[in-house]
Design an enzyme around this catalytic site. Sequence first.
Site, short mmCIF file in Angstrom:
data_model
loop_
_atom_site.label_atom_id
_atom_site.label_comp_id
_atom_site.label_asym_id
_atom_site.label_seq_id
_atom_site.Cartn_x
_atom_site.Cartn_y
_atom_site.Cartn_z
N VAL A 1 0.86 -1.27 -0.01
CA VAL A 1 0.47 -0.05 -0.15
C VAL A 1 0.83 1.22 -0.33
O VAL A 1 1.78 1.71 0.98
CB VAL A 1 -1.31 -0.43 1.31
CG1 VAL A 1 -2.03 1.07 1.07
CG2 VAL A 1 -1.46 -1.24 1.62
N ILE A 2 0.62 2.43 -1.42
CA ILE A 2 1.21 3.19 -1.71
C ILE A 2 0.71 4.52 -0.53
O ILE A 2 -0.50 4.43 -1.24
CB ILE A 2 2.15 3.45 -2.44
CG1 ILE A 2 3.20 2.11 -2.61
CG2 ILE A 2 3.00 4.58 -3.08
CD1 ILE A 2 3.28 1.60 -4.32
N PHE B 1 1.48 -10.98 8.44
CA PHE B 1 1.85 -9.79 7.97
C PHE B 1 2.68 -9.14 7.19
O PHE B 1 3.42 -8.01 7.37
CB PHE B 1 1.23 -8.74 9.21
CG PHE B 1 0.58 -7.31 9.10
CD1 PHE B 1 -0.55 -6.49 8.88
CD2 PHE B 1 2.06 -6.01 9.32
CE1 PHE B 1 -0.76 -5.65 8.08
CE2 PHE B 1 1.12 -4.72 9.10
CZ PHE B 1 0.61 -4.47 8.25
N HIS C 1 -7.37 6.98 2.14
CA HIS C 1 -7.20 5.55 2.04
C HIS C 1 -5.97 4.68 2.75
O HIS C 1 -6.40 3.63 2.89
CB HIS C 1 -7.74 5.58 -0.16
CG HIS C 1 -8.58 4.50 -0.47
ND1 HIS C 1 -10.00 4.33 -0.22
CD2 HIS C 1 -8.25 3.00 -0.33
CE1 HIS C 1 -10.16 3.20 -0.95
NE2 HIS C 1 -9.75 2.65 -0.47
#
Length: 156
Positions: A88-89, A120, A95
């Site tokens: 996730v960037i 994770f 978001h």
Amino acid sequence: MADYSSQTFLNQKINLPHTNFKIGVVTALWNTEITGELKAGALRTLVDAGISIENIKEWDVPGSYELIYGANKLANDGFDAVICLGVVIQGETRHFDFICDAVATGIANVTIKHNIPVAFGLLTTDTQQQALERSGGKHGHKGEEAAWTVLKLLEK
Ligand code: DLZ
């Protein structure tokens, strides 16, 4: 294996009681050029530890948010451990925070509910470059590390 010189414990030998464990590798398709490498590293580490490829289920899910569903489904299906991989960037909206928080909490809930190791393996970075550096670059390989983590927990 990547050079884990800053985290020497990752070089410890794993002593599995047997190698018949069924392990799920759930990978998000967002940022697939990086998550593909995370998956490759995780699979390499599992196979190097003696886990047969027939006992590894690869499941590509749309995005990191869906890692929660994937992990829970495989836990329900009797897998001994699940490795969750995603990237996730940080973008311009919130978001990023919602996804990261949901995945961290969701995966924690799966591991508690089913009492199995769930890794994770989610990169949460500001830039794509930072993610690349953590998928076989100068900051190690988080796919390999996630696989090592579940193997370590399966020793007991
Ligand atoms: C929507 C979204 C955004 C903005 N960014 C990412 C990301 O950087 N990495 C990722 O894995 N997924 C992203 N997604 C998709 C969500 O994880 C999810 O698939 C959708 O919100 C649909 O539930």
